[in-house]
Motif scaffolding. Structure first.
Motif, PDB file in Angstrom:
ATOM      1  N   THR A   1     -33.351  43.821  40.503  1.00  0.00           N
ATOM      2  CA  THR A   1     -32.413  44.437  41.027  1.00  0.00           C
ATOM      3  C   THR A   1     -32.810  45.818  41.359  1.00  0.00           C
ATOM      4  O   THR A   1     -32.142  46.897  41.575  1.00  0.00           O
ATOM      5  N   SER A   2     -34.125  46.405  41.031  1.00  0.00           N
ATOM      6  CA  SER A   2     -34.526  47.635  41.054  1.00  0.00           C
ATOM      7  C   SER A   2     -34.818  47.917  42.339  1.00  0.00           C
ATOM      8  O   SER A   2     -35.416  47.074  43.264  1.00  0.00           O
ATOM      9  N   VAL A   3     -34.533  49.404  43.023  1.00  0.00           N
ATOM     10  CA  VAL A   3     -34.793  49.548  44.282  1.00  0.00           C
ATOM     11  C   VAL A   3     -35.406  50.993  44.292  1.00  0.00           C
ATOM     12  O   VAL A   3     -34.837  52.034  43.603  1.00  0.00           O
ATOM     13  N   PRO A   4     -36.698  51.249  44.298  1.00  0.00           N
ATOM     14  CA  PRO A   4     -37.393  52.254  44.221  1.00  0.00           C
ATOM     15  C   PRO A   4     -36.666  53.518  45.105  1.00  0.00           C
ATOM     16  O   PRO A   4     -36.211  53.319  46.380  1.00  0.00           O
ATOM     17  N   ASP A   5     -36.709  54.924  44.778  1.00  0.00           N
ATOM     18  CA  ASP A   5     -36.436  55.993  45.440  1.00  0.00           C
ATOM     19  C   ASP A   5     -37.169  57.193  45.022  1.00  0.00           C
ATOM     20  O   ASP A   5     -37.966  57.351  44.036  1.00  0.00           O
ATOM     21  N   PHE A   6     -36.807  58.382  45.462  1.00  0.00           N
ATOM     22  CA  PHE A   6     -37.488  59.447  45.343  1.00  0.00           C
ATOM     23  C   PHE A   6     -36.777  60.266  44.561  1.00  0.00           C
ATOM     24  O   PHE A   6     -35.507  60.585  44.746  1.00  0.00           O
ATOM     25  N   VAL A   7     -37.581  61.198  43.967  1.00  0.00           N
ATOM     26  CA  VAL A   7     -37.214  62.328  43.060  1.00  0.00           C
ATOM     27  C   VAL A   7     -37.875  63.348  43.484  1.00  0.00           C
ATOM     28  O   VAL A   7     -39.154  63.506  43.390  1.00  0.00           O
ATOM     29  N   TYR A   8     -37.078  64.387  43.950  1.00  0.00           N
ATOM     30  CA  TYR A   8     -37.832  65.810  44.390  1.00  0.00           C
ATOM     31  C   TYR A   8     -37.229  67.105  44.078  1.00  0.00           C
ATOM     32  O   TYR A   8     -35.736  66.892  43.674  1.00  0.00           O
ATOM     33  N   LYS A   9     -37.736  68.116  43.924  1.00  0.00           N
ATOM     34  CA  LYS A   9     -37.227  69.318  43.444  1.00  0.00           C
ATOM     35  C   LYS A   9     -37.160  70.169  44.806  1.00  0.00           C
ATOM     36  O   LYS A   9     -37.918  70.565  45.174  1.00  0.00           O
ATOM     37  N   ALA A  10     -35.944  70.783  45.123  1.00  0.00           N
ATOM     38  CA  ALA A  10     -35.679  71.476  46.086  1.00  0.00           C
ATOM     39  C   ALA A  10     -34.483  72.557  45.921  1.00  0.00           C
ATOM     40  O   ALA A  10     -33.430  72.268  45.440  1.00  0.00           O
ATOM     41  N   GLU A  11     -34.806  73.728  46.221  1.00  0.00           N
ATOM     42  CA  GLU A  11     -33.908  74.854  46.133  1.00  0.00           C
ATOM     43  C   GLU A  11     -33.453  75.045  44.834  1.00  0.00           C
ATOM     44  O   GLU A  11     -32.274  75.136  44.447  1.00  0.00           O
ATOM     45  N   GLY A  12     -34.472  74.778  43.380  1.00  0.00           N
ATOM     46  CA  GLY A  12     -33.962  74.842  42.102  1.00  0.00           C
ATOM     47  C   GLY A  12     -33.219  73.597  41.525  1.00  0.00           C
ATOM     48  O   GLY A  12     -32.843  73.749  40.588  1.00  0.00           O
ATOM     49  N   LYS A  13     -32.984  72.636  42.304  1.00  0.00           N
ATOM     50  CA  LYS A  13     -32.413  71.539  41.893  1.00  0.00           C
ATOM     51  C   LYS A  13     -33.127  70.173  42.108  1.00  0.00           C
ATOM     52  O   LYS A  13     -34.151  70.204  42.887  1.00  0.00           O
ATOM     53  N   ILE A  14     -32.656  69.278  41.253  1.00  0.00           N
ATOM     54  CA  ILE A  14     -33.485  67.956  41.164  1.00  0.00           C
ATOM     55  C   ILE A  14     -32.623  67.010  42.043  1.00  0.00           C
ATOM     56  O   ILE A  14     -31.399  66.844  41.931  1.00  0.00           O
ATOM     57  N   TYR A  15     -33.415  66.330  43.219  1.00  0.00           N
ATOM     58  CA  TYR A  15     -32.510  65.640  44.106  1.00  0.00           C
ATOM     59  C   TYR A  15     -33.237  64.035  43.858  1.00  0.00           C
ATOM     60  O   TYR A  15     -34.496  63.867  43.798  1.00  0.00           O
ATOM     61  N   GLU A  16     -32.437  62.860  43.809  1.00  0.00           N
ATOM     62  CA  GLU A  16     -32.844  61.622  43.843  1.00  0.00           C
ATOM     63  C   GLU A  16     -32.093  60.929  44.992  1.00  0.00           C
ATOM     64  O   GLU A  16     -30.833  60.918  45.073  1.00  0.00           O
ATOM     65  N   HIS A  17     -33.041  60.317  45.846  1.00  0.00           N
ATOM     66  CA  HIS A  17     -32.385  59.477  47.101  1.00  0.00           C
ATOM     67  C   HIS A  17     -33.409  58.396  47.411  1.00  0.00           C
ATOM     68  O   HIS A  17     -34.532  58.445  47.059  1.00  0.00           O
ATOM     69  N   PHE A  18     -32.538  57.380  48.056  1.00  0.00           N
ATOM     70  CA  PHE A  18     -33.175  56.108  48.506  1.00  0.00           C
ATOM     71  C   PHE A  18     -33.811  56.694  49.734  1.00  0.00           C
ATOM     72  O   PHE A  18     -33.149  57.422  50.576  1.00  0.00           O
ATOM     73  N   SER A  19     -34.738  56.291  50.279  1.00  0.00           N
ATOM     74  CA  SER A  19     -35.405  56.581  51.543  1.00  0.00           C
ATOM     75  C   SER A  19     -34.595  55.496  52.559  1.00  0.00           C
ATOM     76  O   SER A  19     -34.724  54.233  52.314  1.00  0.00           O
TER      77      SER A  19
ATOM     78  N   VAL B   1     -34.533  69.590  55.100  1.00  0.00           N
ATOM     79  CA  VAL B   1     -33.979  70.807  55.776  1.00  0.00           C
ATOM     80  C   VAL B   1     -33.333  71.708  54.855  1.00  0.00           C
ATOM     81  O   VAL B   1     -32.535  71.609  53.964  1.00  0.00           O
ATOM     82  N   PRO B   2     -33.859  73.150  55.116  1.00  0.00           N
ATOM     83  CA  PRO B   2     -33.606  74.254  54.007  1.00  0.00           C
ATOM     84  C   PRO B   2     -31.986  74.280  54.244  1.00  0.00           C
ATOM     85  O   PRO B   2     -31.182  74.454  55.220  1.00  0.00           O
ATOM     86  N   GLY B   3     -31.240  74.401  53.136  1.00  0.00           N
ATOM     87  CA  GLY B   3     -29.807  74.512  53.123  1.00  0.00           C
ATOM     88  C   GLY B   3     -29.315  73.283  52.866  1.00  0.00           C
ATOM     89  O   GLY B   3     -27.922  73.053  52.467  1.00  0.00           O
ATOM     90  N   ASP B   4     -29.904  72.209  53.103  1.00  0.00           N
ATOM     91  CA  ASP B   4     -29.464  70.803  53.027  1.00  0.00           C
ATOM     92  C   ASP B   4     -30.365  69.804  52.752  1.00  0.00           C
ATOM     93  O   ASP B   4     -30.759  68.967  53.400  1.00  0.00           O
ATOM     94  N   PRO B   5     -30.876  70.061  51.081  1.00  0.00           N
ATOM     95  CA  PRO B   5     -31.984  69.052  50.890  1.00  0.00           C
ATOM     96  C   PRO B   5     -31.600  67.774  51.078  1.00  0.00           C
ATOM     97  O   PRO B   5     -32.568  66.959  50.842  1.00  0.00           O
ATOM     98  N   ASP B   6     -30.434  67.705  51.223  1.00  0.00           N
ATOM     99  CA  ASP B   6     -30.100  65.977  51.062  1.00  0.00           C
ATOM    100  C   ASP B   6     -30.449  65.408  52.097  1.00  0.00           C
ATOM    101  O   ASP B   6     -30.608  64.128  52.362  1.00  0.00           O
ATOM    102  N   LYS B   7     -30.746  66.080  53.466  1.00  0.00           N
ATOM    103  CA  LYS B   7     -31.362  65.568  54.747  1.00  0.00           C
ATOM    104  C   LYS B   7     -32.797  65.821  54.354  1.00  0.00           C
ATOM    105  O   LYS B   7     -33.543  66.886  54.459  1.00  0.00           O
ATOM    106  N   PHE B   8     -33.590  64.318  54.309  1.00  0.00           N
ATOM    107  CA  PHE B   8     -34.970  64.525  53.965  1.00  0.00           C
ATOM    108  C   PHE B   8     -35.705  63.249  54.675  1.00  0.00           C
ATOM    109  O   PHE B   8     -35.153  62.245  55.282  1.00  0.00           O
ATOM    110  N   ALA B   9     -37.043  63.263  54.960  1.00  0.00           N
ATOM    111  CA  ALA B   9     -37.523  62.295  55.346  1.00  0.00           C
ATOM    112  C   ALA B   9     -39.093  62.363  54.784  1.00  0.00           C
ATOM    113  O   ALA B   9     -39.431  63.265  54.135  1.00  0.00           O
ATOM    114  N   VAL B  10     -39.975  61.164  54.447  1.00  0.00           N
ATOM    115  CA  VAL B  10     -41.097  61.094  53.894  1.00  0.00           C
ATOM    116  C   VAL B  10     -42.228  61.809  54.822  1.00  0.00           C
ATOM    117  O   VAL B  10     -42.137  61.378  56.008  1.00  0.00           O
TER     118      VAL B  10
END
Length: 265
Positions: free
Chosen positions: A94-112, A130-139
């Motif tokens: 049941t495990s699904v790998p995701d990414f953890v990264y730090k952006a603009e002083g916060k830690i974000y975790e998102h599936f790709s 995207v600056p100001g919207d770190p939830d929008k990301f791409a590898v």
């Protein structure tokens, strides 16, 4: 009455390809021109109008395209790329790998959204957001921005060049008309009348709605220096139909300036 360079026949026996020229010869009317001043003025103003609007549209479209591409380039340049690590690689069903990264002083975790081979191979990863919207990301090296959709409608892009082409077409027509007008002015101001014999006249009906009929005539006359001249001339304006074309041997008049400039009336 227009001056004569040789004895003229009785005008009642003369064939005129433009009826208005009979009045011109007797001094009761103007020379029958091919393009009036009004038509030439219309073509000239049309040329400048199409040119001004066409060039203006090209400049505006070019400026808009430059702005849109520059705006896209600025957005691409503002993207931020940071290191990321992969979590969730415990090999459970049941495990699904995701990414953890730090952006603009916060830690974000998102599936790709992308399917990545070797995601759990314990290798370094980078993501771009995207600056100001770190939830929008791409590898990285992919971009989180959507596909560029900054192209203008085709009619705006081709409209300017088409109008410039029309301006060039109007200029070409205007140039031919002005050249013809200068020739007509010389014929009227400097020309004299000579009798001529019609050798042959051939009527061409043209084809299609826009192809106007024409008349090709061959005639012979004696120039003021005594030499016999044979000439073929094509007429686009005349007052005859296919069944009323004058026969060979008809008497016509020539408006003569010199050996380079003369014309059947």
């Amino acid at each position: 009455m227009q001056r004569a360079l040789a004895p003229l026949p009785d005008l009642s026996s003369v064939v005129f390809f433009r009826k208005a020229n009979r009045a011109f010869v007797t001094g009761r009317g103007p020379f029958a021109v091919e393009a009036s001043m009004g038509v030439r003025r219309f073509m000239r103003w049309g040329m400048w109008l199409f040119l001004a609007v066409g060039v203006g549209m090209c400049l505006v479209v070019g400026a808009i395209e430059f702005h849109l591409h520059q705006q896209r380039a600025d957005l691409e340049a503002s993207l931020v790329t940071v290191d990321a690590k992969v979590v969730g690689c415990d090999n459970s069903a049941t495990s699904v790998p995701d990414f953890v990264y730090k952006a603009e002083g916060k830690i974000y975790e998102h599936f790709s959204d992308q399917t990545l081979a070797g995601m759990c191979d314990n290798k370094p990863w980078k993501i771009t957001y995207v600056p100001g919207d770190p939830d929008k990301f791409a590898v990285a090296p992919d971009s989180p921005l959507p596909e560029a959709d900054d192209d203008l409608d085709a009619e705006y892009i081709v409209g300017g060049p088409i109008l410039v082409f029309l301006a060039a077409f109007y200029w070409m027509i205007s140039w031919f008309q002005n050249r013809r007008a200068r020739k007509e002015n010389r014929l009227v101001s400097e020309g004299g009348l000579l009798p001529a014999e019609l050798i042959k006249a051939k009527y061409y009906s043209g084809s299609g709605d826009g192809n106007m009929p024409s008349l090709r005539i061959d005639y012979r006359f004696k120039a003021p220096d005594g030499q016999m001249v044979d000439k073929r001339q094509s007429l686009s304006r005349f007052d005859f139909y296919a069944k009323t074309v004058p026969p060979a041997g008809s008497t016509i008049l020539i408006l003569y300036v010199d050996k380079e400039l003369f014309e059947a009336l």
